[in-house]
Design an enzyme around this catalytic site. Structure first.
Site, PDB file in Angstrom:
ATOM      1  N   SER A 169       0.804  -1.234   0.000  1.00  0.00           N
ATOM      2  CA  SER A 169       0.000   0.000   0.000  1.00  0.00           C
ATOM      3  C   SER A 169       0.837   1.285   0.000  1.00  0.00           C
ATOM      4  CB  SER A 169      -1.039  -0.017   1.125  1.00  0.00           C
ATOM      5  OG  SER A 169      -0.426  -0.345   2.338  1.00  0.00           O
ATOM      6  N   GLN A 214      -4.357  -6.176 -25.594  1.00  0.00           N
ATOM      7  CA  GLN A 214      -3.672  -6.943 -24.548  1.00  0.00           C
ATOM      8  C   GLN A 214      -3.535  -6.114 -23.269  1.00  0.00           C
ATOM      9  OE1 GLN A 214       0.105  -8.184 -26.299  1.00  0.00           O
ATOM     10  NE2 GLN A 214      -0.848  -9.964 -27.236  1.00  0.00           N
ATOM     11  N   HIS A 222      -5.169  -5.001 -17.849  1.00  0.00           N
ATOM     12  CA  HIS A 222      -4.638  -4.650 -16.518  1.00  0.00           C
ATOM     13  C   HIS A 222      -5.648  -3.756 -15.812  1.00  0.00           C
ATOM     14  CE1 HIS A 222      -0.832  -6.647 -17.137  1.00  0.00           C
ATOM     15  NE2 HIS A 222      -1.001  -6.312 -18.395  1.00  0.00           N
ATOM     16  N   GLU A 266      -9.976   5.842 -24.081  1.00  0.00           N
ATOM     17  CA  GLU A 266      -9.443   5.627 -25.436  1.00  0.00           C
ATOM     18  C   GLU A 266     -10.227   6.433 -26.466  1.00  0.00           C
ATOM     19  OE1 GLU A 266      -9.307   1.487 -26.282  1.00  0.00           O
ATOM     20  OE2 GLU A 266      -8.404   1.748 -28.261  1.00  0.00           O
ATOM     21  N   ILE A 267      -9.549   6.787 -27.529  1.00  0.00           N
ATOM     22  CA  ILE A 267     -10.194   7.439 -28.672  1.00  0.00           C
ATOM     23  C   ILE A 267     -11.364   6.553 -29.131  1.00  0.00           C
ATOM     24  CG2 ILE A 267      -8.644   6.338 -30.357  1.00  0.00           C
ATOM     25  CD1 ILE A 267      -8.760   8.875 -32.003  1.00  0.00           C
ATOM     26  N   SER A 268     -12.463   7.188 -29.514  1.00  0.00           N
ATOM     27  CA  SER A 268     -13.620   6.410 -29.939  1.00  0.00           C
ATOM     28  C   SER A 268     -13.928   6.685 -31.401  1.00  0.00           C
ATOM     29  CB  SER A 268     -14.837   6.755 -29.084  1.00  0.00           C
ATOM     30  OG  SER A 268     -15.987   6.177 -29.677  1.00  0.00           O
ATOM     31  N   ARG A 328     -16.585   5.996 -32.688  1.00  0.00           N
ATOM     32  CA  ARG A 328     -17.985   6.393 -32.848  1.00  0.00           C
ATOM     33  C   ARG A 328     -18.024   7.880 -33.183  1.00  0.00           C
ATOM     34  NH1 ARG A 328     -21.941   5.258 -28.174  1.00  0.00           N
ATOM     35  NH2 ARG A 328     -23.424   5.394 -29.880  1.00  0.00           N
ATOM     36  N   ARG A 375     -16.414   1.616 -38.961  1.00  0.00           N
ATOM     37  CA  ARG A 375     -15.163   1.165 -38.333  1.00  0.00           C
ATOM     38  C   ARG A 375     -15.024  -0.358 -38.323  1.00  0.00           C
ATOM     39  NH1 ARG A 375     -15.993   2.209 -31.832  1.00  0.00           N
ATOM     40  NH2 ARG A 375     -18.105   1.399 -31.679  1.00  0.00           N
ATOM     41  N   ARG A 412       4.659  -7.534 -18.713  1.00  0.00           N
ATOM     42  CA  ARG A 412       4.718  -7.182 -20.147  1.00  0.00           C
ATOM     43  C   ARG A 412       6.107  -6.839 -20.661  1.00  0.00           C
ATOM     44  NH1 ARG A 412      -0.010  -9.147 -22.243  1.00  0.00           N
ATOM     45  NH2 ARG A 412      -1.711  -8.603 -20.862  1.00  0.00           N
TER      46      ARG A 412
HETATM   47  C1  FAD Z   1       2.406 -13.460 -21.816  1.00  0.00           C
HETATM   48  C2  FAD Z   1       0.930 -13.238 -21.557  1.00  0.00           C
HETATM   49  C3  FAD Z   1      -0.014 -13.960 -22.258  1.00  0.00           C
HETATM   50  C4  FAD Z   1      -1.389 -13.757 -22.041  1.00  0.00           C
HETATM   51  N1  FAD Z   1      -2.297 -14.473 -22.773  1.00  0.00           N
HETATM   52  C5  FAD Z   1      -3.618 -14.236 -22.589  1.00  0.00           C
HETATM   53  C6  FAD Z   1      -4.604 -14.943 -23.368  1.00  0.00           C
HETATM   54  O1  FAD Z   1      -4.287 -15.780 -24.201  1.00  0.00           O
HETATM   55  N2  FAD Z   1      -5.921 -14.660 -23.180  1.00  0.00           N
HETATM   56  C7  FAD Z   1      -6.333 -13.733 -22.242  1.00  0.00           C
HETATM   57  O2  FAD Z   1      -7.526 -13.520 -22.101  1.00  0.00           O
HETATM   58  N3  FAD Z   1      -5.423 -13.068 -21.498  1.00  0.00           N
HETATM   59  C8  FAD Z   1      -4.089 -13.286 -21.639  1.00  0.00           C
HETATM   60  N4  FAD Z   1      -3.179 -12.590 -20.889  1.00  0.00           N
HETATM   61  C9  FAD Z   1      -3.682 -11.606 -19.919  1.00  0.00           C
HETATM   62  C10 FAD Z   1      -3.669 -12.151 -18.466  1.00  0.00           C
HETATM   63  O3  FAD Z   1      -4.524 -13.262 -18.323  1.00  0.00           O
HETATM   64  C11 FAD Z   1      -4.101 -11.037 -17.492  1.00  0.00           C
HETATM   65  O4  FAD Z   1      -5.436 -10.682 -17.739  1.00  0.00           O
HETATM   66  C12 FAD Z   1      -3.268  -9.793 -17.636  1.00  0.00           C
HETATM   67  O5  FAD Z   1      -1.905 -10.127 -17.679  1.00  0.00           O
HETATM   68  C13 FAD Z   1      -3.537  -8.866 -16.467  1.00  0.00           C
HETATM   69  O6  FAD Z   1      -3.001  -9.485 -15.340  1.00  0.00           O
HETATM   70  P1  FAD Z   1      -3.553  -9.247 -13.878  1.00  0.00           P
HETATM   71  O7  FAD Z   1      -4.964  -9.685 -13.778  1.00  0.00           O
HETATM   72  O8  FAD Z   1      -2.530  -9.858 -12.966  1.00  0.00           O
HETATM   73  O9  FAD Z   1      -3.419  -7.643 -13.834  1.00  0.00           O
HETATM   74  P2  FAD Z   1      -4.154  -6.511 -13.063  1.00  0.00           P
HETATM   75  O10 FAD Z   1      -5.530  -6.353 -13.544  1.00  0.00           O
HETATM   76  O11 FAD Z   1      -3.230  -5.355 -13.226  1.00  0.00           O
HETATM   77  O12 FAD Z   1      -4.178  -6.997 -11.590  1.00  0.00           O
HETATM   78  C14 FAD Z   1      -3.038  -6.952 -10.752  1.00  0.00           C
HETATM   79  C15 FAD Z   1      -3.227  -7.914  -9.596  1.00  0.00           C
HETATM   80  O13 FAD Z   1      -4.358  -7.526  -8.823  1.00  0.00           O
HETATM   81  C16 FAD Z   1      -5.034  -8.678  -8.354  1.00  0.00           C
HETATM   82  N5  FAD Z   1      -6.396  -8.713  -8.896  1.00  0.00           N
HETATM   83  C17 FAD Z   1      -6.823  -8.170 -10.047  1.00  0.00           C
HETATM   84  N6  FAD Z   1      -8.128  -8.360 -10.218  1.00  0.00           N
HETATM   85  C18 FAD Z   1      -8.553  -9.047  -9.169  1.00  0.00           C
HETATM   86  C19 FAD Z   1      -9.815  -9.572  -8.794  1.00  0.00           C
HETATM   87  N7  FAD Z   1     -10.906  -9.395  -9.521  1.00  0.00           N
HETATM   88  N8  FAD Z   1      -9.878 -10.257  -7.649  1.00  0.00           N
HETATM   89  C20 FAD Z   1      -8.799 -10.427  -6.875  1.00  0.00           C
HETATM   90  N9  FAD Z   1      -7.565  -9.954  -7.176  1.00  0.00           N
HETATM   91  C21 FAD Z   1      -7.448  -9.275  -8.317  1.00  0.00           C
HETATM   92  C22 FAD Z   1      -4.256  -9.890  -8.803  1.00  0.00           C
HETATM   93  O14 FAD Z   1      -3.306 -10.237  -7.833  1.00  0.00           O
HETATM   94  C23 FAD Z   1      -3.529  -9.347 -10.005  1.00  0.00           C
HETATM   95  O15 FAD Z   1      -2.380 -10.065 -10.341  1.00  0.00           O
HETATM   96  C24 FAD Z   1      -1.816 -12.795 -21.079  1.00  0.00           C
HETATM   97  C25 FAD Z   1      -0.863 -12.066 -20.359  1.00  0.00           C
HETATM   98  C26 FAD Z   1       0.488 -12.267 -20.590  1.00  0.00           C
HETATM   99  C27 FAD Z   1       1.502 -11.454 -19.805  1.00  0.00           C
END
Ligand code: FAD
Length: 221
Positions: free
Chosen positions: A62, A82, A86, A93-95, A97, A161, A188
């Site tokens: 924190s 991709q 996060h 983002e730009i739209s 629409r 679009r 990433r």
């Molecule tokens: C190499 C690579 C390949 C990937 N391939 C795919 C794919 O094929 N298909 C696909 O759909 N996605 C894919 N992803 C995306 C991946 O599944 C995650 O959605 C993305 O990396 C975001 O990660 P995150 O949820 O840890 O991140 P953030 O949203 O930034 O979250 C950060 C952290 O907060 C916590 N957190 C977030 N949300 C919650 C929640 N609701 N409840 C509890 N804790 C939470 C977790 O600890 C999390 O790690 C890929 C990612 C990478 C890096």
């Protein structure tokens, strides 16, 4: 140089001292950093440096959440698609629409071969790439022409679009706390991520390392 994939820092808040002082408030303490006139910077004491690495090591996250940054990013849609996953980074983002400007497209400097390992998205640089580049460039030209033709036929931008490809450049504001950006960069900037996505994450990584040198290094893995 990938000139179509760019992250610019719009503004930021906080410093390495923000991290240590927000941790110290637990003990009702606050320390004023020493100012160095020669370098026009505030010096982080050894005690503060150790505190930051202690916090990062024990995942006491924190205190890192009081530092914020906002980026203006430009990248192709397939990169944005991709990065938008996060969830703790706010995104606007730009739209298309509302905007019907001539779309710009990303053409890579090099094309890559399909990887032998399915989990790795691509392999070596494609050697004989003339035909592939021609296909790509023709398609971009066709997409612009057809988009303009749909608009000329009276189709609204939010439907026209549909025919724009994933290589189209999009742009967004991306804001969040230091810990959320470090989570993103820890994922990433790894070598198994898509190169084009890594280009953007690497730029954010290096900007935030300049802004919060000690705290950022402690969170990056
Ligand atoms: C190499 C690579 C390949 C990937 N391939 C795919 C794919 O094929 N298909 C696909 O759909 N996605 C894919 N992803 C995306 C991946 O599944 C995650 O959605 C993305 O990396 C975001 O990660 P995150 O949820 O840890 O991140 P953030 O949203 O930034 O979250 C950060 C952290 O907060 C916590 N957190 C977030 N949300 C919650 C929640 N609701 N409840 C509890 N804790 C939470 C977790 O600890 C999390 O790690 C890929 C990612 C990478 C890096």
């Amino acid at each position: 140089m990938e000139k179509h994939i760019v992250a610019s820092c719009i503004e930021y808040m906080g410093s390495d001292h923000t991290i240590t002082n927000s941790a110290r408030v637990s003990f009702a303490k606050h320390e004023y950093p020493e100012y160095d006139e020669n370098t026009d910077t505030y010096i982080l004491s050894e005690k503060d440096t150790k505190l930051i690495s202690y916090l990062a090591k024990h995942r006491h996250m924190s205190p890192f959440g009081h530092n914020f940054a906002t980026f203006h990013c430009k990248a192709p849609v397939f990169v944005a698609r991709q990065l938008v996953k996060h969830k703790f980074l706010r995104w606007n983002e730009i739209s298309r629409r509302y905007v019907d400007d001539k779309p710009k497209f990303y053409t890579p400097l090099r094309l890559r071969e399909r990887s032998k390992d399915k989990k790795q998205g691509s392999g070596e640089v494609l050697r004989d790439d003339d035909l592939a580049f021609n296909i790509l460039n023709d398609y971009h030209q066709r997409a612009v022409n057809d988009y303009d033709r749909l608009l000329a036929e009276g189709v609204c931008p939010e439907q026209a679009r549909m025919i724009l490809p994933q290589s189209m450049i999009t742009e967004w504001y991306w804001s969040g706390s230091m810990d959320a950006f470090s989570d993103m960069c820890n994922l990433r900037t790894k070598s198994d991520t898509q190169y084009e996505t890594r280009v953007l994450a690497n730029q954010i990584d290096s900007i935030l390392e300049d802004i919060w040198p000690v705290g950022w290094k402690a969170l990056r893995c």
